[in-house]
Design a protein around this motif. Structure first.
Motif, PDB file in Angstrom:
ATOM      1  N   THR A   6     -10.048  -1.886  -9.370  1.00  0.00           N
ATOM      2  CA  THR A   6     -10.253  -2.693  -8.165  1.00  0.00           C
ATOM      3  C   THR A   6      -9.477  -4.004  -8.194  1.00  0.00           C
ATOM      4  N   SER A   7      -9.040  -4.430  -9.377  1.00  0.00           N
ATOM      5  CA  SER A   7      -8.251  -5.669  -9.437  1.00  0.00           C
ATOM      6  C   SER A   7      -6.917  -5.499  -8.699  1.00  0.00           C
ATOM      7  N   SER A   8      -6.486  -4.250  -8.535  1.00  0.00           N
ATOM      8  CA  SER A   8      -5.236  -4.001  -7.806  1.00  0.00           C
ATOM      9  C   SER A   8      -5.388  -4.271  -6.316  1.00  0.00           C
ATOM     10  N   LEU A   9      -6.626  -4.350  -5.846  1.00  0.00           N
ATOM     11  CA  LEU A   9      -6.880  -4.618  -4.426  1.00  0.00           C
ATOM     12  C   LEU A   9      -7.016  -6.115  -4.144  1.00  0.00           C
ATOM     13  N   LYS A  10      -7.121  -6.895  -5.202  1.00  0.00           N
ATOM     14  CA  LYS A  10      -7.289  -8.346  -5.076  1.00  0.00           C
ATOM     15  C   LYS A  10      -5.949  -9.000  -4.762  1.00  0.00           C
ATOM     16  N   VAL A  11      -5.954  -9.926  -3.814  1.00  0.00           N
ATOM     17  CA  VAL A  11      -4.724 -10.598  -3.405  1.00  0.00           C
ATOM     18  C   VAL A  11      -4.482 -11.798  -4.313  1.00  0.00           C
ATOM     19  N   THR A  12      -3.488 -11.668  -5.180  1.00  0.00           N
ATOM     20  CA  THR A  12      -3.161 -12.736  -6.123  1.00  0.00           C
ATOM     21  C   THR A  12      -1.746 -13.261  -5.918  1.00  0.00           C
ATOM     22  N   GLN A  13      -1.012 -12.631  -5.022  1.00  0.00           N
ATOM     23  CA  GLN A  13       0.330 -13.080  -4.678  1.00  0.00           C
ATOM     24  C   GLN A  13       0.595 -12.719  -3.221  1.00  0.00           C
ATOM     25  N   THR A  14       1.691 -13.177  -2.692  1.00  0.00           N
ATOM     26  CA  THR A  14       2.004 -12.928  -1.280  1.00  0.00           C
ATOM     27  C   THR A  14       2.098 -11.431  -1.003  1.00  0.00           C
ATOM     28  N   ILE A  15       1.423 -11.020   0.055  1.00  0.00           N
ATOM     29  CA  ILE A  15       1.401  -9.602   0.418  1.00  0.00           C
ATOM     30  C   ILE A  15       2.085  -9.372   1.760  1.00  0.00           C
ATOM     31  N   GLN A  16       2.444  -8.123   1.994  1.00  0.00           N
ATOM     32  CA  GLN A  16       2.892  -7.649   3.303  1.00  0.00           C
ATOM     33  C   GLN A  16       2.017  -6.449   3.652  1.00  0.00           C
ATOM     34  N   LEU A  17       1.221  -6.591   4.671  1.00  0.00           N
ATOM     35  CA  LEU A  17       0.219  -5.566   4.979  1.00  0.00           C
ATOM     36  C   LEU A  17       0.845  -4.201   5.233  1.00  0.00           C
ATOM     37  N   HIS A  18       2.007  -4.166   5.853  1.00  0.00           N
ATOM     38  CA  HIS A  18       2.596  -2.861   6.191  1.00  0.00           C
ATOM     39  C   HIS A  18       3.043  -2.094   4.947  1.00  0.00           C
ATOM     40  N   LYS A  19       3.085  -2.773   3.818  1.00  0.00           N
ATOM     41  CA  LYS A  19       3.476  -2.103   2.571  1.00  0.00           C
ATOM     42  C   LYS A  19       2.259  -1.658   1.753  1.00  0.00           C
ATOM     43  N   ILE A  20       1.075  -1.998   2.226  1.00  0.00           N
ATOM     44  CA  ILE A  20      -0.149  -1.649   1.500  1.00  0.00           C
ATOM     45  C   ILE A  20      -0.769  -0.416   2.153  1.00  0.00           C
ATOM     46  N   CYS A 251     -13.937   3.485   1.285  1.00  0.00           N
ATOM     47  CA  CYS A 251     -13.954   2.040   1.537  1.00  0.00           C
ATOM     48  C   CYS A 251     -15.288   1.427   1.109  1.00  0.00           C
ATOM     49  N   ARG A 252     -16.386   2.061   1.491  1.00  0.00           N
ATOM     50  CA  ARG A 252     -17.709   1.545   1.126  1.00  0.00           C
ATOM     51  C   ARG A 252     -17.878   1.506  -0.386  1.00  0.00           C
ATOM     52  N   TYR A 253     -17.465   2.581  -1.038  1.00  0.00           N
ATOM     53  CA  TYR A 253     -17.581   2.668  -2.494  1.00  0.00           C
ATOM     54  C   TYR A 253     -16.793   1.542  -3.165  1.00  0.00           C
ATOM     55  N   LEU A 254     -15.564   1.310  -2.711  1.00  0.00           N
ATOM     56  CA  LEU A 254     -14.727   0.288  -3.336  1.00  0.00           C
ATOM     57  C   LEU A 254     -15.279  -1.112  -3.127  1.00  0.00           C
ATOM     58  N   VAL A 255     -15.769  -1.401  -1.920  1.00  0.00           N
ATOM     59  CA  VAL A 255     -16.346  -2.720  -1.658  1.00  0.00           C
ATOM     60  C   VAL A 255     -17.573  -2.941  -2.542  1.00  0.00           C
ATOM     61  N   ALA A 256     -18.448  -1.956  -2.612  1.00  0.00           N
ATOM     62  CA  ALA A 256     -19.648  -2.075  -3.448  1.00  0.00           C
ATOM     63  C   ALA A 256     -19.269  -2.266  -4.916  1.00  0.00           C
ATOM     64  N   LYS A 257     -18.274  -1.529  -5.368  1.00  0.00           N
ATOM     65  CA  LYS A 257     -17.818  -1.609  -6.761  1.00  0.00           C
ATOM     66  C   LYS A 257     -17.286  -3.011  -7.070  1.00  0.00           C
ATOM     67  N   ILE A 258     -16.516  -3.566  -6.170  1.00  0.00           N
ATOM     68  CA  ILE A 258     -15.968  -4.911  -6.368  1.00  0.00           C
ATOM     69  C   ILE A 258     -17.085  -5.944  -6.438  1.00  0.00           C
ATOM     70  N   ILE A 259     -18.062  -5.831  -5.545  1.00  0.00           N
ATOM     71  CA  ILE A 259     -19.188  -6.779  -5.557  1.00  0.00           C
ATOM     72  C   ILE A 259     -19.928  -6.700  -6.894  1.00  0.00           C
ATOM     73  N   LEU A 260     -20.242  -5.487  -7.319  1.00  0.00           N
ATOM     74  CA  LEU A 260     -20.977  -5.306  -8.573  1.00  0.00           C
ATOM     75  C   LEU A 260     -20.174  -5.830  -9.762  1.00  0.00           C
ATOM     76  N   GLU A 261     -18.923  -5.450  -9.852  1.00  0.00           N
ATOM     77  CA  GLU A 261     -18.093  -5.883 -10.981  1.00  0.00           C
ATOM     78  C   GLU A 261     -17.951  -7.403 -11.028  1.00  0.00           C
ATOM     79  N   THR A 262     -17.872  -8.029  -9.863  1.00  0.00           N
ATOM     80  CA  THR A 262     -17.768  -9.489  -9.819  1.00  0.00           C
ATOM     81  C   THR A 262     -19.045 -10.143 -10.324  1.00  0.00           C
TER      82      THR A 262
END
Length: 293
Positions: A6-20, A251-262
């Motif tokens: 899930t850390s790969s989904l975290k925005v830590t540098q400039t992104i371009q949405l159309h490439k995600i 999507c729901r699974y990933l959001v829940a996973k991120i919340i729990l891991e945090t």
């Protein structure tokens, strides 16, 4: 089930949405995803009980996304195991007359979580740099000094607004609110399909508004504004996660996973210890209650 870092989904540098990507294959069935989500829900519920007893942190979950991205159903499915008093959902709509008598962040301050509780913002303070940026005429309703016409809304205006949002989030994070922000990244084609289903399924007709199609015509403008907002405001104290949303269950699974891991990173969250006197006399209290008839 395929492991997703899930850390790969975290925005830590400039992104371009159309490439995600808006879809991610977790290589499992919907049923197995639901089972995984159920386990996470139970852990989150238990953790929220512990946070309530600990009484040090609140949690603010911010959800943004284009129409039909799945925010409502995500809230229902991710938080369904919570004690009803442990989570409050706020759906921010067009500001009312009372809210317009205050600055744009005022109503969001009022909705912040108490210690030990969760607040979920379904659409958030970011609407003030998204919808209002696509429709700058809405800013005129705020009656801001020096803003008399749309032409008065310069790039400096938006710069100041982003600075205010960053300061707001840093302030609340410093004072014990854990801030997590999720952009549910939906493709334009998937939105089209979901809007069609609203029209084709009678029980969902009420969800459709002709305004949905007008906003859809502004898709590119919204994408540009989302991209800019995310890039300007993803901070370590209030990170953005761009979560693929073409499949709702994933999507729901990933959001829940991120919340729990945090939250699991906060190792200081523990139930308070009993006072020594109470500890020493637990057996006595137990025997007294057990002996009552």
């Amino acid at each position: 089930m395929k492991h997703i870092d899930t850390s790969s989904l975290k925005v830590t540098q400039t992104i371009q949405l159309h490439k995600i990507p808006t879809f991610i294959d977790v290589a499992t069935s919907e049923k197995k995803k639901e089972k995984k989500l159920q386990k996470i829900r139970e852990k989150l519920s238990s953790l929220q009980d512990k946070m309530y007893a600990h009484n040090k942190y609140g949690v603010l979950i911010c959800l943004q996304g284009m129409d039909t991205a799945g925010k409502d159903s995500l809230i229902r499915e991710v938080f369904k195991e919570f004690n009803a008093r442990g989570v409050v959902v706020h759906s921010f709509k067009t500001p009312n007359s009372t809210e317009l008598e205050h600055d744009y962040l005022w109503r969001h301050y009022l909705a912040l979580p108490e210690k030990g509780k969760f607040s979920v913002f379904n659409r958030t303070h970011y609407e003030n740099v998204l919808v209002t940026r696509v429709h700058p005429n809405y800013i005129l309703n705020e009656n801001i000094p020096g803003i008399e016409t749309v032409e008065d809304i310069t790039s400096a205006f938006w710069d100041n607004r982003f600075e205010s949002i960053n300061a707001f989030e840093k302030h609340i994070a410093t004072n014990g609110i854990i801030v997590l922000k999720f952009y549910l990244h939906l493709s334009k084609e998937e939105q089209r399909q979901r809007l069609l289903r609203r029209l084709e399924t009678e029980k969902h007709n009420w969800k459709f508004s002709p305004g949905d199609l007008k906003e859809r015509e502004l898709w590119d403008a919204y994408q540009n504004c989302y991209e800019d907002a995310i890039n300007r405001t993803s901070k370590e104290y209030a990170p953005w996660y761009v979560v693929p949303a073409d499949n709702k269950e994933t999507c729901r699974y990933l959001v829940a996973k991120i919340i729990l891991e945090t939250l699991q990173q906060y190792t200081d969250i523990k139930e308070p210890e009993l006072e020594d006197e109470v500890k020493e006399n637990i057996k006595m209290y137990h025997d007294k209650l057990a002996s009552e008839k």
